[in-house]
Motif scaffolding. Sequence first.
Motif, mmCIF file in Angstrom:
data_model
loop_
_atom_site.group_PDB
_atom_site.id
_atom_site.type_symbol
_atom_site.label_atom_id
_atom_site.label_comp_id
_atom_site.label_asym_id
_atom_site.label_seq_id
_atom_site.Cartn_x
_atom_site.Cartn_y
_atom_site.Cartn_z
ATOM 1 N N ASN A 72 0.792 -1.229 0.000
ATOM 2 C CA ASN A 72 0.000 0.000 0.000
ATOM 3 C C ASN A 72 0.825 1.281 0.000
ATOM 4 O O ASN A 72 0.513 2.241 0.703
ATOM 5 C CB ASN A 72 -0.974 0.022 1.187
ATOM 6 C CG ASN A 72 -2.152 0.947 0.930
ATOM 7 O OD1 ASN A 72 -2.601 1.103 -0.201
ATOM 8 N ND2 ASN A 72 -2.662 1.576 1.964
ATOM 9 N N LEU A 73 1.865 1.291 -0.816
ATOM 10 C CA LEU A 73 2.619 2.519 -1.026
ATOM 11 C C LEU A 73 1.921 3.363 -2.084
ATOM 12 O O LEU A 73 0.872 2.986 -2.610
ATOM 13 C CB LEU A 73 4.039 2.178 -1.473
ATOM 14 C CG LEU A 73 4.880 1.374 -0.490
ATOM 15 C CD1 LEU A 73 6.183 0.944 -1.142
ATOM 16 C CD2 LEU A 73 5.158 2.167 0.776
ATOM 17 N N SER A 74 2.531 4.495 -2.413
ATOM 18 C CA SER A 74 2.035 5.280 -3.535
ATOM 19 C C SER A 74 2.050 4.432 -4.801
ATOM 20 O O SER A 74 2.890 3.537 -4.977
ATOM 21 C CB SER A 74 2.914 6.513 -3.747
ATOM 22 O OG SER A 74 2.641 7.125 -4.998
ATOM 23 N N VAL A 75 1.139 4.718 -5.693
ATOM 24 C CA VAL A 75 1.109 4.018 -6.975
ATOM 25 C C VAL A 75 2.414 4.207 -7.740
ATOM 26 O O VAL A 75 2.729 3.420 -8.639
ATOM 27 C CB VAL A 75 -0.102 4.487 -7.810
ATOM 28 C CG1 VAL A 75 0.110 5.909 -8.314
ATOM 29 C CG2 VAL A 75 -0.404 3.531 -8.959
ATOM 30 N N LEU A 76 3.202 5.222 -7.381
ATOM 31 C CA LEU A 76 4.520 5.391 -8.000
ATOM 32 C C LEU A 76 5.357 4.129 -7.869
ATOM 33 O O LEU A 76 6.082 3.750 -8.799
ATOM 34 C CB LEU A 76 5.273 6.558 -7.342
ATOM 35 C CG LEU A 76 4.763 7.978 -7.569
ATOM 36 C CD1 LEU A 76 5.670 8.964 -6.836
ATOM 37 C CD2 LEU A 76 4.691 8.319 -9.045
ATOM 38 N N ASP A 77 5.294 3.485 -6.712
ATOM 39 C CA ASP A 77 6.082 2.279 -6.461
ATOM 40 C C ASP A 77 5.773 1.213 -7.499
ATOM 41 O O ASP A 77 6.680 0.603 -8.084
ATOM 42 C CB ASP A 77 5.786 1.766 -5.052
ATOM 43 C CG ASP A 77 6.690 0.618 -4.637
ATOM 44 O OD1 ASP A 77 7.827 0.902 -4.215
ATOM 45 O OD2 ASP A 77 6.266 -0.541 -4.748
#
Length: 223
Positions: A198-203
């Motif tokens: 559940n990190l930023s979608v950037l990950d």
Amino acid sequence: MKNPDHRTPTPEPLFPLKRIAIDLHYLPTLEFFAAIYGAEELLLFPDDLYQRQSFLNRTRILLANKVETLSIPIQGRRPKIPMRLVKIDYSQKWQAIHLRGIQSAYGKAPFFEYFFPYFQKVLEGHGASLWELNYSLLTICLKLLRWPVNLTVVENGQIPEEVLDLRGLIDPKRHFSQNGYYQAHPYVQVFGVDFEPNLSVLDLLFCHGPQAEELLKQSLKKP
């Protein structure tokens, strides 16, 4: 006949309603995108009140030895005001911090060089409104995921009928397991042995590029 871009056809969303009201987060988490998966239209409300310590002005990325929270400073400490009136405080040089953090976290990711310029251009700008910044970044995220979702800005604050209202449910203080949208589905990340969910979608975008959509589909919480 094989799908020309070799992608799995988009399944029906978890919810029968394809119009979803959602908060406008900063570089949203995977839970955000799991919650809107399959939506045809997102309704955004600029007159909703700004909430401190929320995802409206913060996101999470994975560095070499920790998860880092990137926060956008806002001007003043006034009572709750509409999102459209929240001004960004550029005196704190947050842009350099965020861009440097993203580069440190994902500079060696396989798709960083392809996708980073999209975000860099927006983050180096000086738009006064947090709302405008978040809107531009969400548009980029949807483009890179190749999701044909319509964004509708609801000016009067009245929610139409037959809309699934998810505003206020995705929050840093509320663990994603408490909601019914996202479940951790491990994928290869740049750093660490243990998967960080559940990190930023950037990950996900920087690490897996065109496979991001398929991996998001696998992270949908089963009914």
